[in-house]
Write an enzyme that holds these catalytic residues in place. Sequence first.
Site, PDB file in Angstrom:
ATOM      1  N   ALA A  74       0.746  -1.325  -0.037  1.00  0.00           N
ATOM      2  CA  ALA A  74      -0.048   0.196  -0.130  1.00  0.00           C
ATOM      3  C   ALA A  74       0.851   1.277  -0.150  1.00  0.00           C
ATOM      4  O   ALA A  74       1.958   1.214   0.701  1.00  0.00           O
ATOM      5  CB  ALA A  74      -0.974  -0.065   1.259  1.00  0.00           C
ATOM      6  N   SER A 117      10.803   1.308  -4.010  1.00  0.00           N
ATOM      7  CA  SER A 117      10.694   1.801  -5.624  1.00  0.00           C
ATOM      8  C   SER A 117      12.100   2.168  -6.121  1.00  0.00           C
ATOM      9  O   SER A 117      12.997   2.865  -5.243  1.00  0.00           O
ATOM     10  CB  SER A 117       9.921   3.180  -5.531  1.00  0.00           C
ATOM     11  OG  SER A 117       9.854   3.653  -6.810  1.00  0.00           O
ATOM     12  N   TYR A 141       7.475  11.192  -3.323  1.00  0.00           N
ATOM     13  CA  TYR A 141       7.316   9.836  -3.223  1.00  0.00           C
ATOM     14  C   TYR A 141       8.632   9.140  -3.044  1.00  0.00           C
ATOM     15  O   TYR A 141       8.800   8.187  -2.297  1.00  0.00           O
ATOM     16  CB  TYR A 141       6.672   9.565  -4.629  1.00  0.00           C
ATOM     17  CG  TYR A 141       6.925   7.906  -5.075  1.00  0.00           C
ATOM     18  CD1 TYR A 141       5.637   7.151  -4.356  1.00  0.00           C
ATOM     19  CD2 TYR A 141       7.492   7.385  -5.941  1.00  0.00           C
ATOM     20  CE1 TYR A 141       5.611   5.746  -4.456  1.00  0.00           C
ATOM     21  CE2 TYR A 141       7.466   5.966  -6.095  1.00  0.00           C
ATOM     22  CZ  TYR A 141       6.616   5.371  -5.719  1.00  0.00           C
ATOM     23  OH  TYR A 141       6.593   4.042  -5.679  1.00  0.00           O
ATOM     24  N   LYS A 145       9.518   6.658   0.172  1.00  0.00           N
ATOM     25  CA  LYS A 145      10.128   5.294   0.087  1.00  0.00           C
ATOM     26  C   LYS A 145      11.460   4.858   0.695  1.00  0.00           C
ATOM     27  O   LYS A 145      11.742   3.876   1.488  1.00  0.00           O
ATOM     28  CB  LYS A 145      10.097   4.656  -1.417  1.00  0.00           C
ATOM     29  CG  LYS A 145       8.716   4.487  -2.245  1.00  0.00           C
ATOM     30  CD  LYS A 145       7.993   3.403  -1.265  1.00  0.00           C
ATOM     31  CE  LYS A 145       6.701   2.958  -2.171  1.00  0.00           C
ATOM     32  NZ  LYS A 145       5.723   1.952  -1.522  1.00  0.00           N
ATOM     33  N   ARG A 217      14.163   2.302 -20.689  1.00  0.00           N
ATOM     34  CA  ARG A 217      13.722   2.321 -19.201  1.00  0.00           C
ATOM     35  C   ARG A 217      13.390   0.516 -18.800  1.00  0.00           C
ATOM     36  O   ARG A 217      13.122  -0.097 -19.867  1.00  0.00           O
ATOM     37  CB  ARG A 217      12.326   2.650 -18.710  1.00  0.00           C
ATOM     38  CG  ARG A 217      12.459   4.490 -18.966  1.00  0.00           C
ATOM     39  CD  ARG A 217      13.147   4.783 -17.880  1.00  0.00           C
ATOM     40  NE  ARG A 217      13.079   6.552 -17.610  1.00  0.00           N
ATOM     41  CZ  ARG A 217      14.025   7.091 -18.445  1.00  0.00           C
ATOM     42  NH1 ARG A 217      15.226   6.661 -19.220  1.00  0.00           N
ATOM     43  NH2 ARG A 217      13.967   8.505 -18.433  1.00  0.00           N
ATOM     44  N   ALA A 280      12.198  18.023 -19.301  1.00  0.00           N
ATOM     45  CA  ALA A 280      13.093  18.304 -18.496  1.00  0.00           C
ATOM     46  C   ALA A 280      13.192  17.137 -17.472  1.00  0.00           C
ATOM     47  O   ALA A 280      12.422  16.682 -16.789  1.00  0.00           O
ATOM     48  CB  ALA A 280      12.949  19.426 -17.862  1.00  0.00           C
TER      49      ALA A 280
END
Length: 325
Positions: A74, A117, A141, A145, A217, A280
């Site tokens: 979560a 993450s 964020y 983490k 990625r 950017a």
Amino acid sequence: MSWLVTGGAGYIGSHVVEALRAADLSPVVLDDLSTGFAGFVPEGVPFVQGTLLDADLVATTLREHAVTGVIHVAGYKYAGVSVQRPLHTYEQNVSAMLVLMRAMKDAGIDKLVFSSSAATYGTPDVDKVTEATATNPESPYGESKLIGEWMLRDAGVAYGLQHTSLRYFNVVGSGSVSLFDASPHNLFPLVFDMLMRGATPRINGGDYPTPDGTCVRDYVHVADLALAHVAAAQRLDAGKPLERVYNLGSGAGSSVRQIMDAIREVTGIDFTPEVHERRAGDPAQIVASGELAARDLGWQMRHTLHEMVSSAWAARQAAGDAYPR
């Protein structure tokens, strides 16, 4: 004996629940349904609707379901939006985790797998990220983490909490046509919805120093990711050692143009993406090595890019008009 999956009604969490069931473990789901769906929780799996910020509810859930370990999925996962909503992000990702860890300590539960993450790395100056790469998060964020990882580290030192954190980039695909990615910020659902509206997808930057000029990625299949979470839980259950952090990466990555080509092939919708200016801060290439996770968690890329796209597209089609926009 059971494993609590926080966020178990969400896209990633629901796949973790399915993987736990397949491994003959007993999942329990706690989710506030802010981004998840009650229908993602399989019949027969205990489901508690509520927020991790409710300390009494968390404590009751741990006790009544005889929880022995937690897989903490979560969280508020929108890196870009977190810049505009930092306090909300810290409340959902740090304050909520503090409530969870305190309840676990009070209940004598000492095993936690944390869904972290790769945003903890920010924009690294290496093409392939390893667990030794310096962390430098660039959003609330990513910072939240990393703070979560620090909390686990310190709890491990202070009172022996057994834990590991799994870092990853872009999660795609579906392990079931009934489980889909509904995020309004992720590439696959964004492109699918644009195509179904008759709009033209866009690529931000076509002149990067990569083979086809577009950003490269890591893209990992959600079912593979779920298996790694379960493998980590099983090792904790068995008392086997784990690293503090693992990257779940492809080691190679895919370019945005490769993604677009695969989507065109799978959907059968002919389109030529519009190429716009670079955004950017977008580095040319970021992929992660998954060698440590392969050694300890059996991590591997079991799905090709075509399979990632086709499984995601099948789930999107199955959702039909019920798909949230």
